[in-house]
Design a protein around this motif. Structure first.
Motif, PDB file in Angstrom:
ATOM      1  N   TYR A  88      -8.501  49.794 -21.396  1.00 44.01           N
ATOM      2  CA  TYR A  88      -8.130  49.900 -20.019  1.00 44.01           C
ATOM      3  C   TYR A  88      -8.644  48.978 -19.270  1.00 44.01           C
ATOM      4  O   TYR A  88      -9.073  48.692 -17.983  1.00 44.01           O
ATOM      5  CB  TYR A  88      -8.408  51.409 -19.423  1.00 44.01           C
ATOM      6  CG  TYR A  88      -7.213  52.242 -19.477  1.00 44.01           C
ATOM      7  CD1 TYR A  88      -6.164  52.523 -18.848  1.00 44.01           C
ATOM      8  CD2 TYR A  88      -7.121  53.035 -20.644  1.00 44.01           C
ATOM      9  CE1 TYR A  88      -5.031  53.173 -18.987  1.00 44.01           C
ATOM     10  CE2 TYR A  88      -6.186  53.794 -20.883  1.00 44.01           C
ATOM     11  CZ  TYR A  88      -4.896  53.930 -20.261  1.00 44.01           C
ATOM     12  OH  TYR A  88      -3.939  54.827 -20.345  1.00 44.01           O
ATOM     13  N   GLY A  89      -9.689  47.844 -19.886  1.00 51.51           N
ATOM     14  CA  GLY A  89     -10.042  46.905 -19.422  1.00 51.51           C
ATOM     15  C   GLY A  89     -11.734  46.784 -19.182  1.00 51.51           C
ATOM     16  O   GLY A  89     -12.095  46.396 -18.342  1.00 51.51           O
ATOM     17  N   LEU A  90     -12.275  47.927 -19.493  1.00 52.27           N
ATOM     18  CA  LEU A  90     -13.618  48.265 -19.360  1.00 52.27           C
ATOM     19  C   LEU A  90     -14.616  47.722 -20.521  1.00 52.27           C
ATOM     20  O   LEU A  90     -14.091  47.510 -21.856  1.00 52.27           O
ATOM     21  CB  LEU A  90     -14.245  49.664 -19.288  1.00 52.27           C
ATOM     22  CG  LEU A  90     -13.293  50.416 -18.198  1.00 52.27           C
ATOM     23  CD1 LEU A  90     -13.367  51.805 -18.228  1.00 52.27           C
ATOM     24  CD2 LEU A  90     -14.023  50.016 -16.757  1.00 52.27           C
ATOM     25  N   VAL A  91     -15.857  47.333 -20.495  1.00 55.93           N
ATOM     26  CA  VAL A  91     -16.609  47.047 -21.196  1.00 55.93           C
ATOM     27  C   VAL A  91     -17.489  48.214 -21.621  1.00 55.93           C
ATOM     28  O   VAL A  91     -18.185  48.688 -20.367  1.00 55.93           O
ATOM     29  CB  VAL A  91     -17.646  45.744 -21.138  1.00 55.93           C
ATOM     30  CG1 VAL A  91     -18.823  45.641 -21.962  1.00 55.93           C
ATOM     31  CG2 VAL A  91     -16.669  44.536 -20.771  1.00 55.93           C
ATOM     32  N   VAL A  92     -17.462  48.705 -22.819  1.00 53.28           N
ATOM     33  CA  VAL A  92     -18.434  49.940 -23.197  1.00 53.28           C
ATOM     34  C   VAL A  92     -19.824  49.698 -23.849  1.00 53.28           C
ATOM     35  O   VAL A  92     -19.344  49.133 -25.126  1.00 53.28           O
ATOM     36  CB  VAL A  92     -17.265  50.807 -23.686  1.00 53.28           C
ATOM     37  CG1 VAL A  92     -18.195  52.513 -23.805  1.00 53.28           C
ATOM     38  CG2 VAL A  92     -16.096  51.164 -22.969  1.00 53.28           C
ATOM     39  N   ILE A  93     -20.754  50.282 -23.617  1.00 58.77           N
ATOM     40  CA  ILE A  93     -21.867  49.898 -24.236  1.00 58.77           C
ATOM     41  C   ILE A  93     -22.452  51.413 -24.771  1.00 58.77           C
ATOM     42  O   ILE A  93     -22.634  52.335 -23.732  1.00 58.77           O
ATOM     43  CB  ILE A  93     -23.097  49.268 -23.193  1.00 58.77           C
ATOM     44  CG1 ILE A  93     -22.402  48.188 -23.311  1.00 58.77           C
ATOM     45  CG2 ILE A  93     -24.277  49.014 -24.064  1.00 58.77           C
ATOM     46  CD1 ILE A  93     -23.293  46.988 -21.935  1.00 58.77           C
ATOM     47  N   ALA A  94     -22.523  51.670 -25.919  1.00 61.17           N
ATOM     48  CA  ALA A  94     -23.027  52.954 -26.315  1.00 61.17           C
ATOM     49  C   ALA A  94     -24.154  52.877 -27.426  1.00 61.17           C
ATOM     50  O   ALA A  94     -24.219  52.521 -28.548  1.00 61.17           O
ATOM     51  CB  ALA A  94     -21.796  53.694 -27.003  1.00 61.17           C
ATOM     52  N   PRO A  95     -25.415  53.191 -26.797  1.00 57.89           N
ATOM     53  CA  PRO A  95     -26.705  53.061 -27.608  1.00 57.89           C
ATOM     54  C   PRO A  95     -26.612  54.014 -29.040  1.00 57.89           C
ATOM     55  O   PRO A  95     -25.987  55.239 -28.838  1.00 57.89           O
ATOM     56  CB  PRO A  95     -27.785  53.404 -26.796  1.00 57.89           C
ATOM     57  CG  PRO A  95     -27.305  53.197 -25.109  1.00 57.89           C
ATOM     58  CD  PRO A  95     -25.672  53.628 -25.253  1.00 57.89           C
ATOM     59  N   LEU A  96     -27.200  53.610 -29.976  1.00 57.90           N
ATOM     60  CA  LEU A  96     -27.126  54.446 -31.092  1.00 57.90           C
ATOM     61  C   LEU A  96     -28.369  55.237 -31.466  1.00 57.90           C
ATOM     62  O   LEU A  96     -28.504  55.788 -32.364  1.00 57.90           O
ATOM     63  CB  LEU A  96     -26.895  53.662 -32.307  1.00 57.90           C
ATOM     64  CG  LEU A  96     -25.285  53.053 -32.415  1.00 57.90           C
ATOM     65  CD1 LEU A  96     -25.092  52.066 -33.612  1.00 57.90           C
ATOM     66  CD2 LEU A  96     -24.251  53.964 -32.104  1.00 57.90           C
TER      67      LEU A  96
END
Length: 177
Positions: A88-96
């Motif tokens: 949907y056009g978002l940049v997603v950042i997910a810490p591991l």
């Protein structure tokens, strides 16, 4: 640039919607600086493939995983959701980080660290080039929802990271067949 009702429904635990109009890509990258130095220092970053030349810049969502779903467990647990958000056009950042047991406060800190480091070093992943770090949302599942809530509820933290939206959820979204 608001999230569609379908994306908000997915974040609330409903079945995942159809993918958005953008093809996506993701990468696992070293970010560093997370609270627990013996844990993973990596993050997953998802982005729409047109992100390099996106106008206007893409909004960012920092996502925090649930308990015991960090490290190598994050992609299998949340790939469908994070891909959908990026589509949907978002940049997603997910810490591991935060791979074992309850570590909500540390994970909240790591959300902020991931935002800071990705904003400072946009060469970590191609999708960060067009990321708009002044329009940030935080989201999370279970323990990660609590961590995201902490980030969103703290005025100093909210101002520091440009947080404008928060979604916490419980229950793992599943793909629609």
């Amino acid at each position: 640039d608001r999230l569609s009702p379908q994306v908000l429904g997915a974040a609330a635990g409903a079945p995942l919607p159809q993918l958005g109009r953008f093809a996506t890509q993701s990468a696992r990258v070293y970010v560093g600086g997370f609270a627990n130095k013996s844990d993973s220092q990596d993050a997953l970053i998802y982005w729409p493939l047109d992100a390099d030349d996106a106008t206007p810049a893409r909004n960012v969502v920092a996502f925090a995983h649930g308990m015991n779903a960090g490290g190598n467990e994050t992609r299998p647990a949340y790939d469908a959701l994070l891909t959908t958000l990026a589509s949907y056009g978002l940049v997603v950042i997910a810490p591991l980080s935060c791979t074992e047991d309850f570590c909500g406060p540390e994970l909240a800190q790591d959300l902020g660290t991931a935002l800071e480091r990705c904003a400072a070093n946009r060469s970590l992943a191609p999708g960060l080039v067009s990321a708009n770090f002044t329009r940030v949302g935080v989201a999370g599942h279970s323990m990660g929802g609590a961590a995201a809530g902490y980030v969103a509820a703290s005025p100093n933290v909210t101002a520091r990271y440009g947080v404008r939206a928060y979604v916490g959820m419980h229950g793992t979204p599943t793909p629609v067949e």
